[in-house]
Design a protein around this motif. Structure first.
Motif, PDB file in Angstrom:
ATOM      1  N   TRP A  78       0.830  -1.209   0.000  1.00  0.00           N
ATOM      2  CA  TRP A  78       0.000   0.000   0.000  1.00  0.00           C
ATOM      3  C   TRP A  78       0.862   1.256   0.000  1.00  0.00           C
ATOM      4  O   TRP A  78       0.634   2.189  -0.758  1.00  0.00           O
ATOM      5  CB  TRP A  78      -0.921  -0.017   1.225  1.00  0.00           C
ATOM      6  N   TRP A  79       1.884   1.264   0.865  1.00  0.00           N
ATOM      7  CA  TRP A  79       2.741   2.457   0.950  1.00  0.00           C
ATOM      8  C   TRP A  79       3.476   2.687  -0.377  1.00  0.00           C
ATOM      9  O   TRP A  79       3.614   3.804  -0.827  1.00  0.00           O
ATOM     10  CB  TRP A  79       3.739   2.332   2.096  1.00  0.00           C
ATOM     11  N   ALA A  80       3.919   1.585  -0.975  1.00  0.00           N
ATOM     12  CA  ALA A  80       4.639   1.724  -2.241  1.00  0.00           C
ATOM     13  C   ALA A  80       3.720   2.328  -3.294  1.00  0.00           C
ATOM     14  O   ALA A  80       4.116   3.197  -4.073  1.00  0.00           O
ATOM     15  CB  ALA A  80       5.179   0.374  -2.693  1.00  0.00           C
ATOM     16  N   GLU A  81       2.480   1.879  -3.325  1.00  0.00           N
ATOM     17  CA  GLU A  81       1.554   2.368  -4.347  1.00  0.00           C
ATOM     18  C   GLU A  81       1.066   3.779  -4.054  1.00  0.00           C
ATOM     19  O   GLU A  81       0.804   4.554  -4.959  1.00  0.00           O
ATOM     20  CB  GLU A  81       0.342   1.431  -4.447  1.00  0.00           C
ATOM     21  N   ASN A  82       0.909   4.092  -2.777  1.00  0.00           N
ATOM     22  CA  ASN A  82       0.241   5.345  -2.443  1.00  0.00           C
ATOM     23  C   ASN A  82       1.147   6.439  -1.925  1.00  0.00           C
ATOM     24  O   ASN A  82       0.773   7.608  -1.983  1.00  0.00           O
ATOM     25  CB  ASN A  82      -0.848   5.097  -1.402  1.00  0.00           C
ATOM     26  N   VAL A  83       2.314   6.078  -1.420  1.00  0.00           N
ATOM     27  CA  VAL A  83       3.149   7.121  -0.827  1.00  0.00           C
ATOM     28  C   VAL A  83       4.552   7.146  -1.426  1.00  0.00           C
ATOM     29  O   VAL A  83       4.932   8.107  -2.075  1.00  0.00           O
ATOM     30  CB  VAL A  83       3.231   6.991   0.709  1.00  0.00           C
ATOM     31  N   ASP A  84       5.296   6.080  -1.232  1.00  0.00           N
ATOM     32  CA  ASP A  84       6.665   6.076  -1.753  1.00  0.00           C
ATOM     33  C   ASP A  84       7.166   4.649  -1.914  1.00  0.00           C
ATOM     34  O   ASP A  84       6.979   3.829  -1.009  1.00  0.00           O
ATOM     35  CB  ASP A  84       7.589   6.837  -0.793  1.00  0.00           C
ATOM     36  N   PRO A  85       7.791   4.371  -3.036  1.00  0.00           N
ATOM     37  CA  PRO A  85       8.258   2.990  -3.277  1.00  0.00           C
ATOM     38  C   PRO A  85       9.320   2.545  -2.273  1.00  0.00           C
ATOM     39  O   PRO A  85       9.534   1.344  -2.096  1.00  0.00           O
ATOM     40  CB  PRO A  85       8.828   3.045  -4.702  1.00  0.00           C
TER      41      PRO A  85
END
Ligand code: ATP
Ligand code: MG
Lengths: 461, 589
Positions: free
Chosen positions: B442-449
């Motif tokens: 989720w973080w990779a998709e929405n915030v930062d890889p």
């Protein structure tokens, strides 16, 4: 029913009396016993069935002669008569006069067990009480309607600290205290009781004090009633007569030990250290009687004193108390031995209501940050002191040496004060800045840059 | 009609021939309510939700014909209920400041009319099954209440009321059941609290629950539909953390269960919730919140019931296709209530007085959390967060250790951190999350890889610093190499600039995922730049003097989540701060 004497006891053991064939006895009802010598004892119905009623006898059942024991069921719980006249009076643990004056006569008699407050009826306590003690006002402040115990140990000056709070407590901007005091001592020594009596007398507040005393050599089981009777009086004063009431109770450890004694007799399953599993709920019934109520003017602020067995804060009594009360003021032996009065160990001390009762609009805008910074800096300073003990103070870096000096000054000047020294909260905060100014500004990140500029003696970072 | 045989604390023995286990009973002249927990021939044992003082053998007792159930329908949100769903506000108005016994006030208001809009799919003559949406009521501005067909209905819709205003007791429709019986429909229905509500199937939890608390979201994430525990000694910050979650989390419904805790804490929630705005919808938080309150001084049997009341309410909103968070403060008090009743029943205690079924009860309770596909085919979730209050702060005690086996996210609070006022006092070494994989996605998709690697590096730093601190405590900081000293300093930066988060600081109280990541990246950037220098031969002593270190510690409370651009600009300027020294050491190298 209350006028009939039954002589149907079938067995008696360890404080518990079994009565046969008394139908329709109410659970929780008070009982009066007359023994073979004509002496009266009192008790409580703890289990009621038509064929057998179990009665807990407060004075014990040791020498009862079952054939010659007459029992009356009074058909009501323990009640305390209340009226304005209780102010200035001294009662025993069950609410009978012990000052040689006549009993309180009133049609208004209240069940000492009280009834739980509806959580929707509570008003959140927000008014800062200035105790004049820096370690409390500055870092663990007291709020009107709060329950804030003093955790102490044998030989520590908890009585003196409690008495000082009682003498000095007032709202900001008030010149004198507007509190009435309910004082309850259970399992206390005669000397302790006398200390408080004298202290109230000296400060001329005796006529604003109600005392409930159950001393160390008095019936243990009456100890279970003492705080309840005292709080019944406090509730009456606060919520019927609109007084702000300060309740001081000592010693909660003696209370809990009495409860354990009775639980063992009853055969209740023990949880920790022999204390019954319901100790938490039982203590909560007492402590939760503090507070404020919407649309009522009065309040109950509670300062229970308890001595931690072997100075152990994880012992069930301080532990469960801490889980119920809104913080704790912890007294420490180390500071006390160094001659610091009041020996408040600030790190494990806490006031949960402080966050809502200090700062802008309440005390001073920098107060919450200053408190937080003092905690952080002192915690760090204690680490440094620990290190100094190992490698020697000479080996410390310059920065660390400043922390060491800070710790010493903080303990002597900020925590330490006179027993009659009544510091205003502003004096306390200014003193805090004097001490924080011993540390470089850029080490103080819990206070804002504006506050540093305004108060730090070295200016902003 | 039966009668009381014996009263023993909260337990009463009744002569009540026809009863079944779990049935509700009304007892004595006061009409106290309780439930049957044991049977033996014609006698039954019941536990009462109210204080039994004053009851007498011989007084009447009656079975009510149903188990402990809650009313589910419009009118729940914004309310405060006690442990058996009595509406405390209404009880207060009716019977005063103190909890009077035997008051019977219906859980949901009977006179209030709700505007019902029928679902266009629901037509007379079409099949109708449990969980189907009959229509909607706009209960609060932010919450559209879906009126659900009671779970056990199965048959054909005979009629459904048209759009209009109805009280919850007016008949909304009729169903002909498969077996020919005719059932009436209302805006509300009842459900027994000890029976989990049915759903179609369990779903994978996929999205993290964003709480706005950095140590939780960034380091030990929880998923929507997950289970978490917050153990900690008294005063460590369990309640504050749960209140922070209740305030800021991105769930649609929050159920706050105060189970055996302080009255003032509920007053606190009741006072701040209406004033605060939901950061995700802008509406007053109270509109999405409901409270269940059985405070420590209220009867212990109702305390035991309160967590079931809470979880059933949570499931009901889940079944409407919503994401629900339930916080329970404290599950230990519930376990103790269980212990108390077990003790009175004479059941064998196994550890610290707890009955042998403690573990299985806890597990069954947490099992009611989860993300599901509802009967009607929507997705909904219940996230369950329980505070645990171990005696003496000892995590090896039964409730903590059983709970630890059951949950996936463990936020362990530490007394040492709390004493130094490092809040939230979540211990970064003791805590864990079993949801890192899903969260990373989720973080990779929405915030930062780079979220996963940055998080891991920060945790490595913290672990390394723990080791180094031990050395320092033995021999002093001079024994460390420059590299080690810088590592220690950077860990301090992460603790103070990132992990510490003040609930009472307006700006710091909530951090969006973007802000969380920006701060994480900032602290690591400073660490890496410094490390480069150290490797070039710069002494850590010099680096530690940099004003940047004090400044960076303040960033969290200088920039709101909306103001990320300014924060990012400061981060972009970090390498510049090191430039001069870098030049100096690059030349000498
Ligand atoms: N995130 C935070 N920010 C600021 N202060 C905090 C924070 N967390 C805790 N505190 C402080 O710590 C105090 C105690 O926290 P809290 O009441 O949540 O403890 P607890 O673990 O619930 O204790 P108990 O088990 O006795 O209920 C609070 O009143 C507050 O002063
Ligand atoms: Mg708490």
């Amino acid at each position: 029913m209350k006028n009939i004497e039954f002589r149907t006891a079938t067995s008696a053991q360890g404080g518990l009396l079994v009565m046969g064939g008394v139908p329709g006895v109410a659970a929780g009802s008070r009982v009066q016993l007359r023994d073979h010598a004509g002496r009266l004892r009192s008790g409580l119905v703890i289990r009621a069935a038509d064929d057998a009623v179990l009665v807990e006898v407060f004075e014990g059942t040791d020498d009862l002669d079952l054939e010659r024991t007459w029992v009356r069921f009074l058909d009501e719980p323990f009640k305390l008569p209340v009226s304005r006249d209780i102010l200035g009076r001294i009662f025993n643990g069950a609410g009978l006069p012990r000052d040689g004056r006549p009993p309180i006569i009133s049609a208004d008699r209240r069940d000492v067990n009280g009834e739980p407050l509806n959580p929707a009826a509570r008003a959140y306590p927000r008014e800062f009480i200035q105790t004049g003690i820096s370690a409390i006002d500055g870092m663990n402040s007291l709020t009107r309607g709060q329950k804030l115990p003093i955790f102490s140990g044998g030989g520590l000056p908890h009585n003196r600290v409690a008495a000082q709070i009682v003498r000095q407590a007032k709202l900001l901007g008030e010149s004198a205290s507007e509190f009435v005091v309910v004082f309850a001592a259970f399992g206390a020594s005669h000397a302790d009781a006398r200390f408080f009596e004298e202290s109230f007398e000296e400060s001329g507040v005796l006529n604003k004090v109600v005392m409930f005393l159950n001393l160390a050599d008095e019936p243990v089981i009456e100890r279970l009633l003492t705080p309840r009777a005292a709080l019944t009086a406090a509730e009456y004063l606060a919520f019927d007569l609109d007084y702000h009431v300060l309740v001081v109770m000592t010693d909660m450890t003696a209370y809990a030990e009495a409860l354990r004694e009775v639980a063992v007799l009853r055969g209740d399953v023990p949880a920790r250290k022999g204390y019954p599993g319901y100790l938490y709920s039982d203590l909560a019934e007492i402590y939760e009687r503090a507070g404020r109520i919407k649309n009522r003017r009065g309040s109950i602020t509670m300062i229970p004193v308890l001595s931690m067995p072997s100075d152990d804060i994880t012992h069930p009594i301080p532990d469960l108390t801490g889980y119920i009360t809104e913080g704790q003021i912890v007294l420490g032996r180390e500071l006390s031995n160094q001659g610091v009065y009041p020996p408040v160990t600030v790190l494990p001390s806490l006031s949960r209501l402080m966050k809502d009762g200090v700062g802008k609009n309440f005390t001073r805008e920098d107060h919450p940050h200053v408190a937080s910074q003092l905690f952080a800096s002192y915690a760090k300073a204690l680490e440094v002191r620990g290190l100094a003990a190992i490698i020697g103070a000479e080996e410390l870096s310059d920065a660390d040496r400043r922390y060491l000096e800070f710790a010493n000054a903080f303990e002597r000047k900020f925590i330490g004060q006179g027993e009659d020294e009544d510091r205003s909260v502003y004096e306390t905060l200014n003193l805090a800045w004097d001490l924080l100014s011993m540390l470089p500004a850029d080490a103080l990140i819990r206070v804002s840059e504006e506050e540093l500029a305004k108060y730090h003696k070295g200016g902003a970072a | 009609m039966g009668k009381i045989l014996e009263i023993n604390g909260p337990l009463v023995k009744l002569e009540l021939p026809e009863t079944v286990l779990g049935e509700q009973v009304r007892v004595g002249r006061l009409g106290l309510v309780g439930e049957v927990i044991g049977r033996d021939g014609d006698t039954a044992l019941a536990q009462l939700y109210e204080d039994t003082a004053g009851l007498r053998p011989g007084e009447v007792a009656d079975g009510l014909g149903w188990p402990l159930s809650v009313e589910l329908g419009p009118g729940l949100l914004g309310a405060i209920f006690d442990g058996v769903q009595r509406p405390l506000q209404a009880v207060w108005e009716q019977s005063g400041d103190r909890m009077a016994r035997g008051v019977a006030v219906p859980s949901l208001p009977r006179d209030k009319r709700w505007h019902f809009v029928p679902d266009p799919h629901r037509r007379a003559g079409t099949p109708l099954a449990g969980g189907d949406v009959l229509g909607t009521v706009q209960e609060t501005e932010s919450i559209l209440h879906r009126i659900l067909t009671p779970p056990l209905i199965h048959g054909e819709l005979m009629e459904l009321a048209p759009e209009g205003d109805y009280t919850i007791e007016e008949i909304l429709g009729r169903v002909r059941m498969s077996d020919g019986r005719i059932e009436k429909l209302h805006l509300f229905h009842r459900w027994p609290v000890r029976t989990p509500r049915p759903f179609k199937r369990r779903d994978h939890a996929v999205a993290p629950l964003i709480t706005g608390q950095r140590i939780l979201d960034t380091f030990y994430p929880l998923l929507k539909g997950g289970k978490a525990a917050i153990p900690g000694p008294f005063g460590a910050g369990k309640t504050m953390l749960q209140q922070q979650i209740a305030r800021w989390c991105n769930a649609e419904i929050v159920i706050y269960v105060g189970c055996g805790e302080r009255g003032n804490e509920l007053t606190d929630v009741l006072e701040f919730m209406p004033e605060l705005k939901d950061p995700h919808t802008g509406r007053p938080l109270m509109e999405r919140t409901l409270l269940v309150a059985n405070t420590s001084n209220m009867p212990v049997v109702a305390r035991e019931a309160s967590v079931y009341v809470g979880i059933t309410l949570a499931e009901y909103f889940r079944d409407q296709g919503l994401d629900v968070v339930m916080v329970a403060d404290s599950t230990s008090r519930w376990a103790e209530a269980l212990r108390e009743v077990a003790g009175r029943l004479g059941q064998m205690p196994v550890e610290e007085g707890y009955p042998a079924y403690l573990g299985s009860r806890l597990a069954a309770f947490y099992e009611r959390a989860g993300r599901v596909e509802t009967m009607a085919g929507h997705h909904g979730s219940v996230t369950l967060i329980g505070a645990v209050s171990p005696p003496g702060g000892d995590f090896s005690e039964p409730v903590t250790s059983h709970t630890k086996e059951i949950i996936q996210t463990f936020w362990a609070l530490s007394k040492e951190l709390a004493d130094a006022r490092h809040y939230p006092s979540v211990d970064w070494l003791e805590s864990f999350s079993g949801y890192i994989g899903s969260a990373a996605k989720w973080w990779a998709e929405n915030v930062d890889p780079n979220w996963e690697s940055e998080r891991a590096q920060a945790l490595d730093l913290l672990a390394a610093s723990e080791e180094l601190q031990r050395i320092v405590n033995l021999v002093g900081v001079e024994a460390l190499s420059s590299e080690q000293r810088w590592t220690l300093e950077a860990a301090g930066l992460i603790k103070e600039g990132l992990l510490q988060q003040s609930a009472i600081d307006e700006i710091d109280s909530f951090a969006s995922p973007e802000k969380q990541f920006a701060l994480l990246a900032a602290m690591l950037e400073i660490f890496r730049q410094g490390m480069k220098l150290v490797k070039l031969g710069a002494p850590a002593r010099r680096l530690i003097q940099m004003p940047l270190l004090a400044q960076a510690r303040r960033w969290k409370s200088q920039h709101t989540s909306e103001d990320i651009a300014a924060l990012k600009a400061k981060i972009a300027a970090i390498p510049g701060e090191f430039d001069k020294m870098m030049l100096e050491y690059e030349q000498t190298a």
